[in-house]
Design an enzyme around this catalytic site. Structure first.
Site, PDB file in Angstrom:
ATOM      1  N   ASN A 246     -23.858  -9.765   1.763  1.00  0.00           N
ATOM      2  CA  ASN A 246     -23.099 -10.238   0.740  1.00  0.00           C
ATOM      3  C   ASN A 246     -23.303  -9.801  -0.433  1.00  0.00           C
ATOM      4  OD1 ASN A 246     -21.589 -12.016   2.503  1.00  0.00           O
ATOM      5  ND2 ASN A 246     -23.374 -13.403   2.597  1.00  0.00           N
TER       6      ASN A 246
ATOM      7  N   CYS B 240     -17.981  -9.022   8.439  1.00  0.00           N
ATOM      8  CA  CYS B 240     -16.695  -9.460   7.668  1.00  0.00           C
ATOM      9  C   CYS B 240     -15.452  -8.650   8.251  1.00  0.00           C
ATOM     10  CB  CYS B 240     -17.051  -8.570   6.401  1.00  0.00           C
ATOM     11  SG  CYS B 240     -15.668  -8.693   4.930  1.00  0.00           S
ATOM     12  N   GLY B 241     -14.512  -9.383   8.457  1.00  0.00           N
ATOM     13  CA  GLY B 241     -13.083  -8.950   8.966  1.00  0.00           C
ATOM     14  C   GLY B 241     -12.511  -7.737   8.152  1.00  0.00           C
TER      15      GLY B 241
ATOM     16  N   ASN C 290     -18.019 -20.676   4.441  1.00  0.00           N
ATOM     17  CA  ASN C 290     -16.915 -20.016   3.683  1.00  0.00           C
ATOM     18  C   ASN C 290     -15.698 -21.021   3.470  1.00  0.00           C
ATOM     19  OD1 ASN C 290     -17.755 -17.101   3.379  1.00  0.00           O
ATOM     20  ND2 ASN C 290     -17.790 -17.495   5.613  1.00  0.00           N
TER      21      ASN C 290
ATOM     22  N   GLU D  30     -16.163 -17.276  -0.672  1.00  0.00           N
ATOM     23  CA  GLU D  30     -16.956 -16.846   0.299  1.00  0.00           C
ATOM     24  C   GLU D  30     -18.558 -17.338  -0.229  1.00  0.00           C
ATOM     25  OE1 GLU D  30     -16.481 -13.153   2.251  1.00  0.00           O
ATOM     26  OE2 GLU D  30     -14.834 -12.823   0.972  1.00  0.00           O
ATOM     27  N   ARG D  31     -19.244 -17.532   0.905  1.00  0.00           N
ATOM     28  CA  ARG D  31     -20.792 -18.024   0.442  1.00  0.00           C
ATOM     29  C   ARG D  31     -21.480 -16.626  -0.016  1.00  0.00           C
ATOM     30  NH1 ARG D  31     -23.220 -18.139   6.552  1.00  0.00           N
ATOM     31  NH2 ARG D  31     -22.120 -16.356   7.178  1.00  0.00           N
TER      32      ARG D  31
ATOM     33  N   CYS E 217     -10.448 -12.276   2.602  1.00  0.00           N
ATOM     34  CA  CYS E 217     -11.530 -12.731   3.417  1.00  0.00           C
ATOM     35  C   CYS E 217     -10.615 -12.413   4.883  1.00  0.00           C
ATOM     36  CB  CYS E 217     -12.004 -14.006   3.211  1.00  0.00           C
ATOM     37  SG  CYS E 217     -13.344 -14.304   4.476  1.00  0.00           S
TER      38      CYS E 217
ATOM     39  N   THR F  14     -12.154 -12.578   8.137  1.00  0.00           N
ATOM     40  CA  THR F  14     -12.494 -13.886   9.102  1.00  0.00           C
ATOM     41  C   THR F  14     -11.936 -15.043   8.569  1.00  0.00           C
ATOM     42  OG1 THR F  14     -14.627 -13.986   7.869  1.00  0.00           O
ATOM     43  CG2 THR F  14     -14.399 -12.761  10.033  1.00  0.00           C
TER      44      THR F  14
END
Length: 314
Positions: A93, A102-103, A220, A244-245, A253, A255
């Site tokens: 991250n 990450c999608g 998230n 997002e964390r 994002c 996912t």
């Protein structure tokens, strides 16, 4: 191009001088990408955070390192499952913390492999990619890629089945705490449904929303508005913003879009569609519910991936 960094000698980036990189994004979710086939560049948390710093570094939502799976313990485990998963997406991250996957990032990762000549993939072909959330199979399609994100699940199944939600979320811009549903896509998400676009627009996501109770590894948080009507021509439609964390608010994002579709479909009940368009600030991604090879329900994420720049740090 060469990217200068203020007071470079004192920066955590000094040890990375001469590092070749690319910059890419998937619907505005942006990444610094580094090719390290032999696993010789151990980019730590501090260096990753410095690379992703939007003022003193290159700037991104995360760092993706392309490493041959054989050079990482996690990758070697996946090779035992599928020998074709020769590439591992080592993802951090923006704050330097390690993330499962990450999608949007996995689509950009494959585009980066193609751009660098590290892989070949014709339209309709599938490339298995190693991640800390398992092997993700990426199919090249016209206009981008589709990723089998694997099976989804509720973090708290008992509460989800009662339709009561499993947590309360407080955020700057919400008048009261809102009920939410927590979904795992290999990484944790907490989804909040809002009534109108005006509520979504009022959110100020500079600070992390408060989630009570908080999942063990953090979460998230997705804020979602169902369209009116929800379903058009057999496709569900929702709009979303996400915190997002380890990053903050992002333009997209992957996912999180999957988790949002899971939650809204669950709340919509019997008859809800299996295909969804999820609008995010950076564009639109597609989410589909499909049957996986083992018979379980999987989530497929589709959308574009673009490499926008290449450079050398120094």
């Amino acid at each position: 191009m060469t990217v200068p960094v203020t007071d470079f000698a004192a920066s955590p980036l000094a040890q990375l001088a001469g590092l070749e990189f690319a910059k890419g994004h998937g619907t505005g979710n942006d990444f610094v990408l580094v090719a390290d086939p032999d696993g010789l560049r151990d980019i730590g948390a501090e260096q990753a955070a410095a690379l992703c710093d939007r003022h003193l570094g290159i700037g991104a939502d995360g760092l993706i390192r392309a490493v041959r799976s054989e050079h990482l313990p996690e990758g070697r485990e996946l090779l035992a499952e599928d020998a074709a998963a020769v590439w591992f997406m080592d993802y951090r991250n923006a704050d330097g913390s390690v993330s499962e996957m990450c999608g949007n990032g996995v689509r950009v990762f494959v585009e980066f492999l193609l751009d660098q000549g590290l892989a070949e993939l014709a339209q309709g072909e599938v490339l298995p990619v190693g991640t800390r959330a398992g092997i993700k199979r990426v199919e090249r399609r016209e206009g981008g890629f589709a990723v089998d994100m694997g099976p989804w699940g509720f973090i708290h199944p008992a509460q989800a089945e009662e339709d009561a939600g499993d947590s309360l979320v407080t955020a700057d811009g919400l008048d009261v705490a809102r009920p939410a549903l927590s979904v795992t896509m290999g990484n944790p998400h907490t989804v909040v449904a809002l009534a109108a676009d005006s509520e979504l627009a009022r959110l100020r996501l500079f600070e992390s929303p408060s989630v009570e109770p908080l999942p063990p590894n953090g979460t998230n948080v997705e804020f979602v508005v169902p369209a009116e009507p929800l379903v058009r021509e057999g496709i569900g439609n929702i709009s979303m913003r996400v915190h997002e964390r380890g990053v903050g608010e992002t333009q997209s994002c992957g996912t999180g879009a999957c988790a949002a579709a899971v939650a809204i479909r669950h709340w919509a009940g019997r008859g809800a569609p299996n295909r969804w368009d999820v609008r995010v600030p950076g564009g639109t991604v597609g989410v589909a519910f499909v049957t996986g090879p083992e018979g379980a329900e999987h989530v497929e994420l589709s959308g574009p991936a673009v490499i926008v720049a290449r450079g050398t740090l120094g």
